[in-house]
Design a protein around this motif. Structure first.
Motif, mmCIF file in Angstrom:
data_model
loop_
_atom_site.group_PDB
_atom_site.id
_atom_site.type_symbol
_atom_site.label_atom_id
_atom_site.label_comp_id
_atom_site.label_asym_id
_atom_site.label_seq_id
_atom_site.Cartn_x
_atom_site.Cartn_y
_atom_site.Cartn_z
ATOM 1 N N ILE A 1 73.988 20.160 10.569
ATOM 2 C CA ILE A 1 73.287 19.098 11.373
ATOM 3 C C ILE A 1 73.421 20.032 12.856
ATOM 4 N N ILE A 2 72.400 19.516 13.809
ATOM 5 C CA ILE A 2 72.354 20.069 14.985
ATOM 6 C C ILE A 2 73.278 19.424 15.908
ATOM 7 N N GLU B 1 67.937 12.130 16.918
ATOM 8 C CA GLU B 1 67.303 13.228 16.894
ATOM 9 C C GLU B 1 67.126 14.140 15.738
ATOM 10 N N ASN B 2 68.283 14.202 15.180
ATOM 11 C CA ASN B 2 68.633 14.967 13.966
ATOM 12 C C ASN B 2 67.678 14.364 12.847
ATOM 13 N N LEU B 3 67.908 12.843 12.813
ATOM 14 C CA LEU B 3 67.277 12.275 11.614
ATOM 15 C C LEU B 3 65.369 12.441 11.895
ATOM 16 N N THR C 1 75.788 6.811 19.265
ATOM 17 C CA THR C 1 74.595 7.097 19.998
ATOM 18 C C THR C 1 74.886 8.402 20.753
ATOM 19 N N GLY C 2 75.969 9.051 20.543
ATOM 20 C CA GLY C 2 76.260 10.251 21.241
ATOM 21 C C GLY C 2 75.947 11.425 20.298
ATOM 22 N N LEU C 3 76.204 12.742 20.848
ATOM 23 C CA LEU C 3 75.661 13.935 20.224
ATOM 24 C C LEU C 3 76.323 13.975 18.581
#
Ligand code: ATP
Length: 248
Positions: A98-99, A106-108, A141-143
């Motif tokens: 995953i990024i 954003e990944n989704l 909701t974080g990175l």
């Protein structure tokens, strides 16, 4: 046998760097709507098989030098990875990939990269659908880099779903997860197949778990299939028990 397989790998040979022969006439078939397990020891060639299907072999200087890969009856070997994603095949890589410095959301969204902008409404609905399977992703909701290993695996699977694939290639989803999380992830994988009709080719070291969720399995050694059968038959097979199920 009566239904045409969604994926058919016919007698492929794969070579890295023009000289290293890794797959030596490998064949397998994945019927639509099922989970098929691909098992075998380290280095047998399982990840190479998935990359040969998804087109990612090229990025490692590998090539299919013989045989064919048919998806929905069409040959796909030699296509670019993005073209293969557009046909409906999405690979969830080993180690999740995953990024880390993007959020879950954003990944989704990234998973939907091949879908047209006009699909935006449906993409939003699919994000909600992913959150229904993986409620924890909505709370984070974080990175993504701060997610636990299990959450990252869920995100990797969620991202695959965003591409609306017909076939998901999963490379060792249990890797690095606690036994409890392995159970949870496999439970959800089974649910996805039942609810969405998606088809899964599952590479696993954890043969016991894999044979519990799969309907059929293949066992690889040194670049080819040495045994295949229904998951139940394999789980009862004495050699499989001894070499892959820890004598249990
Ligand atoms: P693992 O569970 O360890 O990933 P695997 O069954 O998935 O094992 P592969 O990763 O497909 O096995 O590797 C099969 C063989 O190909 C190994 O001998 C490996 O060293 C070799 N190999 C893999 N990738 C490359 C590469 N990019 N270049 C050269 N050889 C490679």
């Amino acid at each position: 046998p009566s239904v045409r397989p969604l994926l058919a790998v016919n007698n492929i040979e794969v070579v890295y760097a023009d000289v290293i022969l890794v797959l030596r006439g490998l064949s397998l078939a994945v019927p639509p709507g099922q989970i098929v397990a691909l098992l075998g020891a380290n280095g047998a060639g399982k990840s190479t098989t998935l990359k040969a299907i998804s087109g990612l072999l090229k990025t490692e200087d590998g090539a299919i030098t013989r045989g064919e890969v048919l998806f929905d009856g069409q040959p796909i070997q030699g296509l670019e990875p993005e073209a293969i994603v557009r046909r409906g095949i999405f690979q969830v890589m080993e180690g999740r990939r995953i990024i880390a410095d993007m959020t879950c959301l954003e990944n989704l969204r990234l998973g939907a990269f091949t879908r047209p902008r006009a699909d935006r409404g449906r993409i939003a609905a699919d994000i909600d659908m992913v959150y229904q399977y993986f409620p924890r992703l909505k709370e984070r909701t974080g990175l993504a880099g701060y997610l636990s290993g299990g959450e990252q695996q869920m995100l990797a699977i969620g991202r695959a779903l965003m591409a609306k694939p017909k076939l998901i290639l999963m490379d060792e989803p249990s890797m690095g997860l606690s036994p409890f999380l392995v159970q949870e992830v496999f439970h959800i994988i089974r649910q996805l197949v039942a609810d969405l009709g998606v088809t899964i080719l599952l590479v696993e070291q954890n043969a016991r778990m894999a044979l519990q969720v799969a309907s059929y399995g293949y066992i690889m050694e040194r670049g080819k299939v040495v045994l295949d059968g229904t998951a139940d038959a394999l789980a009862q097979n004495e050699d499989v028990k001894e070499f892959y199920l820890g004598g249990g």
